[in-house]
Design a protein around this motif. Structure first.
Motif, short mmCIF file in Angstrom:
data_model
loop_
_atom_site.label_atom_id
_atom_site.label_comp_id
_atom_site.label_asym_id
_atom_site.label_seq_id
_atom_site.Cartn_x
_atom_site.Cartn_y
_atom_site.Cartn_z
N THR A 1 2.53 -5.59 4.08
CA THR A 1 1.99 -6.42 5.15
C THR A 1 2.07 -7.88 4.75
O THR A 1 1.64 -8.26 3.66
N THR B 1 0.94 4.71 1.06
CA THR B 1 0.10 5.44 2.02
C THR B 1 0.15 6.96 1.83
O THR B 1 -0.80 7.64 2.18
N ALA B 2 1.26 7.47 1.31
CA ALA B 2 1.37 8.92 1.13
C ALA B 2 2.40 9.23 0.05
O ALA B 2 3.33 8.47 -0.18
N HIS C 1 7.76 8.73 -1.45
CA HIS C 1 6.67 7.76 -1.30
C HIS C 1 6.79 7.09 0.05
O HIS C 1 7.89 6.75 0.47
N TYR C 2 5.67 6.88 0.69
CA TYR C 2 5.64 6.14 1.94
C TYR C 2 4.79 4.90 1.71
O TYR C 2 3.64 4.99 1.30
N ILE C 3 5.39 3.75 1.97
CA ILE C 3 4.83 2.47 1.55
C ILE C 3 4.76 1.53 2.74
O ILE C 3 5.66 1.52 3.59
N THR C 4 3.69 0.73 2.81
CA THR C 4 3.61 -0.34 3.80
C THR C 4 3.47 -1.67 3.06
O THR C 4 2.77 -1.76 2.06
N THR D 1 3.99 -5.88 9.59
CA THR D 1 3.98 -4.85 8.55
C THR D 1 5.31 -4.13 8.55
O THR D 1 5.83 -3.76 9.61
N THR E 1 0.85 -1.19 0.00
CA THR E 1 0.00 0.00 0.00
C THR E 1 0.89 1.24 0.00
O THR E 1 1.79 1.35 0.84
N TYR F 1 7.42 -0.81 7.10
CA TYR F 1 7.22 0.54 6.59
C TYR F 1 8.46 0.95 5.81
O TYR F 1 9.58 0.78 6.28
N CYS G 1 0.19 3.10 -8.96
CA CYS G 1 -0.56 4.26 -8.50
C CYS G 1 -0.32 5.42 -9.45
O CYS G 1 0.79 5.60 -9.96
N CYS H 1 -4.62 4.08 -6.48
CA CYS H 1 -3.91 2.84 -6.77
C CYS H 1 -4.88 1.80 -7.29
O CYS H 1 -6.04 1.81 -6.99
#
Length: 183
Positions: free
Chosen positions: A80, A56-57, A75-78, A118, A54, A120, A167, A183
């Motif tokens: 899981t 996220t930002a 980009h900030y990504i997670t 998860t 995902t 980050y 995305c 996305c």
């Protein structure tokens, strides 16, 4: 003392081959049934699933536009891992594209994500000036992330994983703010 005669030993009744065969069939059916139930439980509870990625930002700390556009995008990504086993990833990458052309590329270092955890991540690209034709108040770029790896189940079975996310990010050409991403 009187001599007593011992009665003759009782001999078992003659066994029938059909009784033995029926017992073997019942036992085999029971063991097969138990094995099928155990396999269903095993594959239901421990079935490996693909990790989820995902974004996220997205932020643009710097942005300038003339006849060319130059910016920095973060980009900030997670990621899981929903599995009962570790997700080991390798050969993973993050790409930044504009109009189908690659503007940035980054390898994601190999690593592991523990079971049901998860991770980050953050990635930043500095994009040097490239010619752009601005039609309208916004500019759209595409972010693609791919993670390739494997998930081990009970240290016996290995499941190959190839997860991707794409995305689209809309950027305001006046001030470089992120108008939105999907996305």
């Amino acid at each position: 003392m009187a001599n007593r005669k011992k009665p003759p030993p009782l001999s078992p009744p003659p066994s029938s081959g059909r009784t033995n065969l029926a017992s073997c069939i019942v036992a085999t059916t029971f063991l097969t049934f138990i094995t099928i139930i155990l396999l269903i439980i095993f594959f239901t509870l421990l079935n490996p699933h693909n990790p989820t990625i995902t974004i996220t930002a997205v932020q643009l700390p710097s942005f300038t536009i003339n006849t060319t556009v130059t910016f920095t995008i973060s980009h900030y990504i997670t990621v899981t891992n929903p599995n009962h086993g570790k997700f080991t990833h390798y050969s993973s990458s993050l790409q930044l594209l504009y109009a189908g052309n690659q503007m940035g590329f980054m390898f994601v270092p190999s690593g592991e994500i523990e079971a049901r955890r998860t991770e980050y991540m953050a990635a930043t690209f500095s994009v040097e000036g490239f010619p752009v034709v601005v039609v309208g108040p916004s500019l759209e770029v595409e972010v693609r992330m791919e993670m390739v790896g494997r998930v081990k189940v009970m240290r016996l079975f290995t499941n190959h994983v190839d997860v991707r996310v794409e995305c689209r990010v809309a950027i305001d050409v006046n001030d470089g703010s992120v108008l939105g991403f999907r996305c």
